[in-house]
Design an enzyme around this catalytic site. Structure first.
Site, mmCIF file in Angstrom:
data_model
loop_
_atom_site.group_PDB
_atom_site.id
_atom_site.type_symbol
_atom_site.label_atom_id
_atom_site.label_comp_id
_atom_site.label_asym_id
_atom_site.label_seq_id
_atom_site.Cartn_x
_atom_site.Cartn_y
_atom_site.Cartn_z
ATOM 1 N N GLU A 94 0.866 -1.193 -0.062
ATOM 2 C CA GLU A 94 -0.094 0.102 0.033
ATOM 3 C C GLU A 94 0.848 1.155 -0.050
ATOM 4 O O GLU A 94 1.842 1.387 0.723
ATOM 5 C CB GLU A 94 -0.991 -0.207 1.207
ATOM 6 C CG GLU A 94 -2.022 -1.319 1.174
ATOM 7 C CD GLU A 94 -3.262 -0.971 1.993
ATOM 8 O OE1 GLU A 94 -4.297 -1.157 1.801
ATOM 9 O OE2 GLU A 94 -2.758 -0.977 3.382
ATOM 10 N N CYS A 107 3.585 8.560 1.361
ATOM 11 C CA CYS A 107 4.199 7.446 2.170
ATOM 12 C C CYS A 107 4.566 6.283 1.466
ATOM 13 O O CYS A 107 3.576 5.739 0.843
ATOM 14 C CB CYS A 107 2.795 7.369 3.331
ATOM 15 S SG CYS A 107 3.684 6.168 4.516
ATOM 16 N N CYS A 114 6.463 -7.394 6.950
ATOM 17 C CA CYS A 114 7.299 -6.768 7.713
ATOM 18 C C CYS A 114 7.627 -8.092 8.732
ATOM 19 O O CYS A 114 6.778 -8.653 9.394
ATOM 20 C CB CYS A 114 6.872 -5.551 8.337
ATOM 21 S SG CYS A 114 8.044 -4.698 9.656
ATOM 22 N N CYS A 118 5.788 -5.353 15.469
ATOM 23 C CA CYS A 118 5.397 -4.496 16.564
ATOM 24 C C CYS A 118 3.987 -4.825 16.961
ATOM 25 O O CYS A 118 3.052 -5.087 15.957
ATOM 26 C CB CYS A 118 5.719 -2.986 15.992
ATOM 27 S SG CYS A 118 7.255 -2.680 15.776
ATOM 28 N N CYS A 121 0.677 -2.603 15.257
ATOM 29 C CA CYS A 121 0.991 -2.415 13.956
ATOM 30 C C CYS A 121 0.558 -3.485 13.001
ATOM 31 O O CYS A 121 0.783 -4.488 13.102
ATOM 32 C CB CYS A 121 2.284 -1.882 13.541
ATOM 33 S SG CYS A 121 2.659 -1.529 11.880
ATOM 34 N N CYS A 336 -0.965 6.143 10.379
ATOM 35 C CA CYS A 336 0.236 5.288 10.745
ATOM 36 C C CYS A 336 -0.381 3.888 11.258
ATOM 37 O O CYS A 336 -1.048 3.624 12.105
ATOM 38 C CB CYS A 336 0.851 6.032 11.772
ATOM 39 S SG CYS A 336 1.556 7.682 11.201
HETATM 40 N N1 SAH Z 1 9.050 -0.049 9.970
HETATM 41 C C1 SAH Z 1 9.587 1.623 10.065
HETATM 42 C C2 SAH Z 1 8.406 2.233 9.041
HETATM 43 C C3 SAH Z 1 6.951 2.395 9.494
HETATM 44 S S1 SAH Z 1 6.630 3.912 9.811
HETATM 45 C C4 SAH Z 1 9.463 2.021 11.567
HETATM 46 O O1 SAH Z 1 8.959 1.043 12.354
HETATM 47 O O2 SAH Z 1 9.642 3.156 11.950
HETATM 48 C C5 SAH Z 1 4.959 3.736 10.529
HETATM 49 C C6 SAH Z 1 4.928 4.387 12.111
HETATM 50 O O3 SAH Z 1 3.803 4.203 12.325
HETATM 51 C C7 SAH Z 1 5.830 3.851 13.078
HETATM 52 O O4 SAH Z 1 6.387 4.862 13.769
HETATM 53 C C8 SAH Z 1 5.070 3.004 13.512
HETATM 54 O O5 SAH Z 1 5.644 2.451 14.932
HETATM 55 C C9 SAH Z 1 3.880 3.503 13.828
HETATM 56 N N2 SAH Z 1 2.660 2.773 14.058
HETATM 57 C C10 SAH Z 1 2.426 1.499 13.812
HETATM 58 N N3 SAH Z 1 1.057 1.147 14.446
HETATM 59 C C11 SAH Z 1 0.486 2.168 14.625
HETATM 60 C C12 SAH Z 1 -0.784 2.415 15.212
HETATM 61 N N4 SAH Z 1 -1.514 1.508 15.392
HETATM 62 N N5 SAH Z 1 -0.992 3.669 15.526
HETATM 63 C C13 SAH Z 1 -0.103 4.789 15.505
HETATM 64 N N6 SAH Z 1 1.157 4.464 14.898
HETATM 65 C C14 SAH Z 1 1.418 3.298 14.659
#
Ligand code: SAH
Length: 343
Positions: A94, A107, A114, A118, A121, A336
């Site tokens: 996406e 973005c 991935c 996390c 996410c 995000c």
């Molecule tokens: N893998 C990289 C790029 C992803 S950026 C990284 O981890 O930085 C996406 C951002 O959104 C990251 O900071 C991630 O931690 C955050 N994120 C993931 N799930 C989220 C959620 N449910 N709500 C808000 N932010 C989230």
């Protein structure tokens, strides 16, 4: 040697000139080809009218310009556009276009899926499939330009699906084309790479001489708090990560942005703010607070507006520059942490 039918956007500018040399053609054709692909953004070699027909035929025999298929396009009430693309091997990614008054941000995804899992996410839920090629990274920008007919994309954030620093070589190659005046000509300071904290690659990035922005997903203030949410912390503990960030900002003289998710009762506590204050003391950085966005597989909730603001205020009092990220495209799951590589 160049593989048969490789995507021409997998070639850096020096690689393209080397290819031209290998077929006894003049290096200036690389400038023409880059201009057609990245500035005029044509998709057929036949339209590259200032190349001889022989050279066009040569390119057609050797290269492709693959266009990812649009499987789905969602437009948010705030103007954000999310597109689900299908790649040549049917993997899906996406990409999100976020318009604002002074800028248009794209973005971009760097991997199909991935590995890092996390706990909040959506991108890691289906696991990891593969790295995107440099051409696939760049094709998202070119395709979104066409699909959204937006004002010119001014900013690129590598915050889509995947971990950019886990696909380091293709990422850097793509960044150089995005940044190059011969390529997409987007200033380095308008390109942000976000990482979950792959320490060796942060150190490597510091040596690239690129003036890009680095964002680090922190989401905890100690090993204990970060381990629960981000398994990657077991491999790369938080103190070492902060040391690497310190080295990065000293080597590049750039400020680092930390991303910090706000989850009611979990990350948004007084103890956390104090811990962050101690951890980030003296570091050239700011912290971007992200109220957690809903992901159906997880049952986290964002704190109230009051709690979010008082968390920010507490950080400010502790000397940490803190801002709150406004979610964009939440109604179409484009915010995000909501991006996926499956339908
Ligand atoms: N893998 C990289 C790029 C992803 S950026 C990284 O981890 O930085 C996406 C951002 O959104 C990251 O900071 C991630 O931690 C955050 N994120 C993931 N799930 C989220 C959620 N449910 N709500 C808000 N932010 C989230």
């Amino acid at each position: 040697m160049v593989r048969n039918q490789c995507d021409i956007r997998d070639l850096s500018y020096p690689e393209l000139t080397a290819y031209l040399d290998s077929i006894h053609e003049a290096p200036f054709h690389a400038d023409q080809v880059f201009e057609w692909i990245y500035q005029k953004q044509v998709r057929q070699f036949d339209r590259m009218s200032n190349l001889s027909s022989g050279l066009r035929a040569q390119f057609k025999g050797h290269f492709i310009l693959f266009e990812p298929a649009v499987l789905q396009k969602n437009v948010s009430s705030d103007g954000t556009v999310k597109v689900l693309f299908e790649l040549q091997d049917k993997e899906k990614i996406e990409t999100v276009m976020i318009p604002a008054s002074q800028r248009v941000t794209l973005c971009v995804s760097t991997q199909a899926g991935c590995k890092f899992g996390c706990r909040f996410c959506a991108s890691g839920i289906g696991g990891w499939k593969r790295n995107l090629t440099c051409a696939e990274i760049l094709s998202q920008i070119l395709a979104m330009n066409r699909i959204t007919e937006a004002r010119r994309i001014s900013h690129i954030v590598f915050m889509g699906v995947g971990e950019p620093l886990d696909n380091y070589d293709n990422l850097i190659k793509a960044v150089r084309v995005i940044n190059s005046p011969k390529g997409l000509n987007i200033a380095a300071r308008r390109i942000t790479v976000s990482t979950c904290g792959i320490i060796p690659m942060i150190k490597k990035l510091a040596e690239e001489g690129l003036q890009i922005e680095l964002a680090v997903s922190l989401h905890g203030f100690s090993d204990e708090s970060r381990n629960i949410l981000m398994p990657v912390n077991k491999k790369y503990p938080i103190k070492d990560l902060i040391d690497a960030c310190r080295q990065y900002s000293e080597a590049t003289r750039r400020q680092i942005t930390f991303e910090y998710i706000l989850i009611k009762g979990v990350t948004c506590t007084e103890k956390a703010a104090e811990g962050l204050g101690r951890l980030l003391k003296g570091l050239l950085c700011k912290i971007n607070l992200i109220p957690c966005n809903p992901v159906s597989e997880f049952d986290y909730e964002p704190p109230s507006r009051d709690q979010i603001c008082s968390f920010r205020d507490q950080l400010q009092r502790l000397g940490v520059h803190a801002t709150i990220r406004t979610p964009r495209g939440k109604d179409v799951s484009a915010a995000c942490g909501q991006l996926r590589h499956t339908i």
